[in-house]
Design an enzyme around this catalytic site. Structure first.
Site, PDB file in Angstrom:
ATOM      1  N   GLU A  96       0.647  -5.218   1.854  1.00 36.47           N
ATOM      2  CA  GLU A  96       1.272  -3.839   2.440  1.00 36.47           C
ATOM      3  C   GLU A  96       1.844  -4.031   3.920  1.00 36.47           C
ATOM      4  O   GLU A  96       0.901  -4.745   4.646  1.00 36.47           O
ATOM      5  CB  GLU A  96       0.416  -3.034   2.218  1.00 36.47           C
ATOM      6  CG  GLU A  96      -0.037  -2.540   0.862  1.00 36.47           C
ATOM      7  CD  GLU A  96      -0.910  -1.628   0.742  1.00 36.47           C
ATOM      8  OE1 GLU A  96      -1.280  -1.015  -0.381  1.00 36.47           O
ATOM      9  OE2 GLU A  96      -1.914  -1.396   1.755  1.00 36.47           O
ATOM     10  N   CYS A  97       2.728  -3.705   4.409  1.00 38.68           N
ATOM     11  CA  CYS A  97       3.540  -3.614   5.704  1.00 38.68           C
ATOM     12  C   CYS A  97       3.119  -4.896   6.499  1.00 38.68           C
ATOM     13  O   CYS A  97       3.915  -5.928   6.243  1.00 38.68           O
ATOM     14  CB  CYS A  97       2.541  -2.515   6.452  1.00 38.68           C
ATOM     15  SG  CYS A  97       3.454  -2.064   8.085  1.00 38.68           S
ATOM     16  N   GLY A  98       1.946  -5.186   7.053  1.00 39.48           N
ATOM     17  CA  GLY A  98       1.629  -6.365   8.007  1.00 39.48           C
ATOM     18  C   GLY A  98       1.660  -7.875   6.799  1.00 39.48           C
ATOM     19  O   GLY A  98       2.041  -8.656   7.478  1.00 39.48           O
TER      20      GLY A  98
ATOM     21  N   LEU B 234       3.247  -7.939   3.930  1.00 37.89           N
ATOM     22  CA  LEU B 234       4.430  -7.850   3.685  1.00 37.89           C
ATOM     23  C   LEU B 234       5.440  -8.893   4.758  1.00 37.89           C
ATOM     24  O   LEU B 234       5.894  -9.862   4.337  1.00 37.89           O
ATOM     25  CB  LEU B 234       5.187  -6.638   3.494  1.00 37.89           C
ATOM     26  CG  LEU B 234       6.709  -6.503   3.485  1.00 37.89           C
ATOM     27  CD1 LEU B 234       7.365  -7.436   2.472  1.00 37.89           C
ATOM     28  CD2 LEU B 234       7.390  -5.138   3.564  1.00 37.89           C
TER      29      LEU B 234
ATOM     30  N   ALA C 254       5.304  -4.247   0.061  1.00 35.42           N
ATOM     31  CA  ALA C 254       5.921  -3.253   0.457  1.00 35.42           C
ATOM     32  C   ALA C 254       5.532  -2.726   1.759  1.00 35.42           C
ATOM     33  O   ALA C 254       4.302  -2.711   2.468  1.00 35.42           O
ATOM     34  CB  ALA C 254       5.501  -1.969  -0.541  1.00 35.42           C
TER      35      ALA C 254
END
Length: 445
Positions: free
Chosen positions: A319-321, A323, A421
């Site tokens: 997730e985010c970082g 990703l 994501a």
């Protein structure tokens, strides 16, 4: 029915001092020997880290948008077991919810939990006008029980006296102006608890300037809540999940971790910067600050093993970082150098000076990696300053009906069983079970 003393610390707007008051009150109550269960309204990861450090109990998020109202109650009741009092820090202004409504606001949660609210008002440069603000907030929604106010940034004893003239709402505290009480911040918000000093005097300031006994009394005056704790039979540990946990990857909902355990996961925490990848059946990389530790991550002992495991078909979820870290790297600009990372996903990350997305995300998994069931829902939020440049043929596993995602409402870029994501997902039971199922399928190979 269960009786749980509780109170919400709300604010008139963001940056009005409610975090300072909430942390100080928690610390003061702990100093008195009370067992304090902390909560944070909204999807925030950072404030709960400070709550947890102060109270010695894991702070939980209460967010009706991503949880639903019934789960707000069940999470609150379950987490509060064994506590003497629950302190709930609000979000933004008291009535600030989604799209200009009250939905998801501190007021919304106060009605769900039938919890009294203390309003923090910054009073620098005002005297009698404070009463108009307090009265307006008190009358705006009769279903919200505003039990009192705490006035922040009081300039002097004379100022305090002026603020009391003509009061109609109970004044429970007068916090003096003091820059030392604030936590430093950066682009995603405050520093995490492990990075920031907790002022030793904070509890003392609250004790000296607030009526703590009266606040406790208001918290104890609440009505019992229905015992709506969800019950689920914990499955025996069947799959190992390696979870990145260090300053670069530190954004996780506690409920996500609990649900993975309940679904049969054995959680193994490691630092990609400092540790080798442990023996595992699935890798989970949360959000955080990988851009601040770009070189350390590039040189970390786990990087090659994560790449090798993903190429081998091991399910990897980020997730985010996380990703960003699974992509090719962080592109440099001007004097900044580029950093190479895992290269599992066909994207390149770059940092921007302004946030690129902020808000809730709602979507559905469709054709993609075997990790998640097609048609399953995903709910969460996004908040990032990075931007991704995906390859032209990059494939996405999530279509968002709300939110930006990686590109034009598409999120969850994937290759094989590796998916990342921008959405910080709040797992449903189905999401957690899908991850365990994917881990078991890989384990059997």
């Amino acid at each position: 029915m269960v009786h749980i003393p509780r109170i919400i610390i709300a604010g008139v707007h963001s940056n009005c001092g409610k975090t300072t008051v909430a942390r100080g009150l928690m610390a003061a109550l702990v100093r008195r020997g009370l067992t304090v269960q902390p909560f944070k309204i909204g999807p925030d990861f950072i404030d709960p880290s400070h709550h947890t450090r102060i109270c010695g109990r894991v702070s939980r998020n209460l967010d009706p948008i991503i949880m639903g109202e019934s789960e707000v109650i069940s999470t609150f009741v379950r987490a509060s077991q064994g506590a003497d009092i629950a302190i709930i820090e609000g979000v933004m202004g008291m009535f600030d919810g989604v799209d200009g409504t009250q939905e998801g606001s501190s007021a919304h949660v106060s009605k769900i939990l039938d919890a009294p609210v203390i309003l923090v008002i910054p009073v620098k440069g005002m005297s009698g006008s404070v009463h108009a603000i307090a009265e307006g907030f008190s009358r705006y929604d009769p279903e919200v029980h505003l039990t009192g106010v705490i006035l922040n940034m009081v300039g002097s004893q004379k100022h305090r006296t002026l603020l009391q003239v003509g009061k109609t709402i109970e004044q429970l505290g007068f916090i003096p102006c003091c820059d030392d009480l604030h936590i430093g911040s950066r682009h995603l918000g405050l520093y995490m608890a492990e990075e920031a000093e907790i002022p030793i005097e904070l509890a003392k300031v609250i004790e000296e300037n607030c009526d703590v006994e009266e606040i406790i009394s208001h918290a104890q005056s609440v009505k019992p809540l229905p015992d709506e704790r969800y019950t689920s039979e914990k499955k025996s540990c069947t799959a190992r999940i390696a979870i990145a946990a260090d300053p670069a990857f530190c954004f996780y909902y506690q409920e996500n971790l609990d649900r993975l355990r309940e679904a049969g996961g054995e959680l193994i925490f490691f630092s990609p910067m400092n540790d080798e990848l442990p023996e595992t059946d699935l890798i989970y990389l949360g959000g955080g600050y990988p851009e601040l530790y770009a070189d350390e991550l590039a040189q970390g002992p786990a990087l090659k093993d994560i790449k090798r495991s993903g190429d081998d078909g091991m399910p990897v979820y980020a997730e985010c970082g996380g990703l960003m870290y699974l992509g090719r790297g962080l592109s440099g600009d001007g004097e900044e150098k580029s950093t190479r990372w895992a290269g599992l996903l066909p994207v390149e990350a770059c940092m921007e000076k302004r946030f690129q997305a902020l808000g809730y995300t709602i979507g559905t998994f469709h054709a993609g990696p075997s990790v998640f069931t097609p048609g399953a829902a995903i709910r969460g939020h996004e908040f990032h300053y990075s931007r991704l440049i995906p390859d032209r043929d990059a494939r996405f596993a999530i279509t968002l009906t709300k939110g930006t995602g990686i590109a034009n409402g598409q999120d969850g870029v994937y290759t094989n069983n590796c998916m990342g994501a921008y959405t910080h997902a709040y797992f449903s039971c189905t999401n957690a079970e899908d991850l365990i199922r994917a881990a078991l399928a890989y384990k059997k190979q």
